[in-house]
Design a protein around this motif. Structure first.
Motif, mmCIF file in Angstrom:
data_model
loop_
_atom_site.group_PDB
_atom_site.id
_atom_site.type_symbol
_atom_site.label_atom_id
_atom_site.label_comp_id
_atom_site.label_asym_id
_atom_site.label_seq_id
_atom_site.Cartn_x
_atom_site.Cartn_y
_atom_site.Cartn_z
ATOM 1 N N GLU A 34 13.627 63.161 -4.982
ATOM 2 C CA GLU A 34 14.105 64.445 -4.450
ATOM 3 C C GLU A 34 13.966 65.547 -5.496
ATOM 4 O O GLU A 34 13.532 66.665 -5.181
ATOM 5 N N ALA A 35 14.347 65.242 -6.724
ATOM 6 C CA ALA A 35 14.256 66.244 -7.784
ATOM 7 C C ALA A 35 12.801 66.612 -8.068
ATOM 8 O O ALA A 35 12.462 67.791 -8.254
ATOM 9 N N ARG A 36 11.934 65.622 -8.087
ATOM 10 C CA ARG A 36 10.515 65.880 -8.369
ATOM 11 C C ARG A 36 9.871 66.662 -7.223
ATOM 12 O O ARG A 36 9.078 67.591 -7.464
ATOM 13 N N ILE A 37 10.191 66.324 -5.987
ATOM 14 C CA ILE A 37 9.654 67.054 -4.836
ATOM 15 C C ILE A 37 10.095 68.511 -4.877
ATOM 16 O O ILE A 37 9.297 69.435 -4.649
ATOM 17 N N THR A 38 11.354 68.733 -5.176
ATOM 18 C CA THR A 38 11.862 70.106 -5.284
ATOM 19 C C THR A 38 11.107 70.890 -6.350
ATOM 20 O O THR A 38 10.813 72.079 -6.183
ATOM 21 N N ALA A 39 10.747 70.202 -7.429
ATOM 22 C CA ALA A 39 10.096 70.882 -8.554
ATOM 23 C C ALA A 39 8.632 71.206 -8.291
ATOM 24 O O ALA A 39 8.143 72.250 -8.742
ATOM 25 N N VAL A 40 7.910 70.337 -7.567
ATOM 26 C CA VAL A 40 6.450 70.502 -7.535
ATOM 27 C C VAL A 40 5.829 70.595 -6.146
ATOM 28 O O VAL A 40 4.719 71.135 -6.010
ATOM 29 N N ASP A 41 6.472 70.081 -5.102
ATOM 30 C CA ASP A 41 5.745 69.984 -3.843
ATOM 31 C C ASP A 41 5.493 71.335 -3.193
ATOM 32 O O ASP A 41 4.522 71.494 -2.440
ATOM 33 N N GLY A 42 6.314 72.319 -3.490
ATOM 34 C CA GLY A 42 6.072 73.642 -2.933
ATOM 35 C C GLY A 42 4.728 74.217 -3.330
ATOM 36 O O GLY A 42 4.166 75.057 -2.619
ATOM 37 N N ALA A 43 4.190 73.761 -4.456
ATOM 38 C CA ALA A 43 2.907 74.272 -4.937
ATOM 39 C C ALA A 43 1.711 73.559 -4.325
ATOM 40 O O ALA A 43 0.579 74.047 -4.436
#
Length: 473
Positions: A34-43
């Protein structure tokens, strides 16, 4: 280690070991993701649909079982491609026709993965109905390549490949008809395996005896890919071509088997290839010689692949989607409409010719593997191209006639039923990943994995992902 994002950098097999020992829990893995998705998936837009509440329910059920009895994945989270049904989770097939569809039951494959301790937490992006080598659709938009977010992630398992490359997945499920596991793996610097037909049971769909389209595993290394294949395999009476579970594929990958003689071909005699891509793949293939392996330039006769694949793909699309075309033509992208109509236009004589030519290619491939243990060639004929281009229209001075012809180096292998793996093998001068396709005799999945791991250790590229998305300045 609750919520420790550094978990996402670890190999999947190491995380499974931690899960089996109780050092981390499935909840820790989900929090890290969840933390990693929040950090990078928007890009990059790899995982447009998340289902963490469902995932935690599954994790709670697993935690009631003793350590060591939680399946081959032991609670490892797995994303599922948005072509595959997951009960209670939005599943769109990349089509506005199904934009709000929520299936009541899961695909056989999903049930198999969950029975082996996989925890489903997301759906990965795909082009409409998986059609085309560029992951974009009208529901979620385009998935971007993390090595350069102006570029395509390929397709159709583009969301899965990008999730792996950015650390929002340890392993990922994909599917492959014309290279849809191999192409995005090549573009994104990860591993994708098209297994032998029947190796992975799944819902048959309209064509119950299908041999072209298969589901398979992706990972950041050969071992991680083999780990997921072990959790995906098995026979089901609902899938008439499914095979019984055989040897452990992770064990096969680690067996130490080495080929004695391999063949390399830059183009399989059927397609143009970007010269830089061909050179990178030839150099990588030659490194098998460091293990004492004989490397020769050769390939079987696959000259009928273009016509054969176009007919068989067209008929498959017509079988699956002709009814939707009648009702929803205005909601389908032009390439899908073209493919369905092309399939409907073929005659029985066309199908007879294609089936006969395909049978001849299968015989020739088996004869070829009497002389060679593995066949090596580029996984794709180009490195990643601009995401705004719907498909590759030209290569090395050759103009393609349709949106799938540029995928011939992959779909020719599809026609032979051979297992095929895309292994990261180098980078272009401007930093785009390139994949080497490693092909074996039909049903020799274990040897393909073992040979790939042997070369992977020499190439020493398995630690290049995950990366943060890179936006060119």
């Amino acid at each position: 280690m609750a919520g420790d994002v550094s978990l996402t950098n670890m190999p999947a097999y190491e995380v499974v070991d931690l899960l089996n020992r109780g050092t981390v829990s499935p909840f820790d893995c989900l929090e890290a993701l969840e933390a990693r998705i929040t950090a990078v998936d928007g890009a990059v837009n790899a995982l447009p649909t998340l289902c963490f509440d469902r995932a935690r329910d599954q994790a709670r059920r697993l935690m009631q079982l003793p350590l060591g009895n939680r399946g081959r994945l032991a609670g490892l989270p797995v994303p599922i491609k948005d072509l595959t049904d997951v009960a209670g989770v939005r599943t769109t097939y990349g089509s506005t026709i199904f934009a709000e569809y929520i299936p009541e039951t899961s695909d056989i494959l999903v049930e198999t993965i969950e029975a082996e301790g996989g925890v489903i937490y997301a759906k990965s992006n795909t082009p409409e109905f998986g059609a085309g080598g560029n992951t974009f659709n009208e529901v979620f938009g385009a998935t971007l390549n993390p090595w350069n977010t102006r570029l395509s992630a390929a397709g159709s398992s583009g969301g899965a490949a990008v999730a792996l490359a950015t650390g929002t997945a340890w392993v990922a499920q994909g599917s492959d008809l014309g290279g849809s596991l191999r192409n995005p793996a090549s573009f994104c610097g990860v591993v994708g395996l098209r297994p032998s037909p029947g190796r992975v049971a799944s819902n048959p769909g309209a064509k119950i005896d299908r041999l072209l389209g298969v589901k398979g595993p992706m990972g950041r290394s050969v071992e991680d890919t083999a780990l997921l294949l072990d959790a995906m395999t098995g026979e089901s009476p609902a899938d008439p071509v499914s095979l019984p579970r055989s040897e452990g594929f992770l064990a096969a990958a680690r067996s130490g088997w080495r080929p004695a003689r391999v063949a390399f071909s830059a183009d399989l005699g059927i397609t143009p290839v970007d010269p830089e891509v061909a050179s990178i793949c030839r150099t990588a293939a030659a490194r098998f010689s460091e293990m004492g392996v004989v490397v020769e330039e050769a390939h079987p006769d696959l000259s009928k692949a273009h016509d054969t694949f176009q007919v068989m793909r067209g008929v498959a699309f017509a079988t699956s989607y002709a009814g939707l075309l009648e009702r929803h033509r205005d909601k389908m992208k032009p390439e899908v409409v073209w493919n369905i109509e092309k399939g409907l236009s073929y005659s029985i004589a066309d199908l007879v010719r294609a089936e006969n030519d395909r049978a001849a290619m299968l015989r020739q491939m088996n004869l070829f593997f009497d002389s060679y243990d593995l066949l090596l060639c580029p996984a794709t004929i180009v490195a990643a191209y601009p995401v705004g281009e719907r498909y590759v229209k030209e290569c090395a001075g050759h103009t393609f006639t349709n949106y799938v012809e540029w995928l011939a180096i992959a779909y020719a292998i599809t026609l032979t039923t051979s297992p095929a793996l895309s292994l990261p093998c180098g980078f272009t001068n401007d930093g785009r990943p390139v994949g080497l396709q490693i092909v074996g005799r039909p049903r020799s999945d274990g040897r393909v994995l073992a040979g790939a791991r042997a070369l992977e250790l020499i190439l020493n590229l398995r630690s290049v992902t995950p990366i943060d998305p890179r936006s060119p300045t």
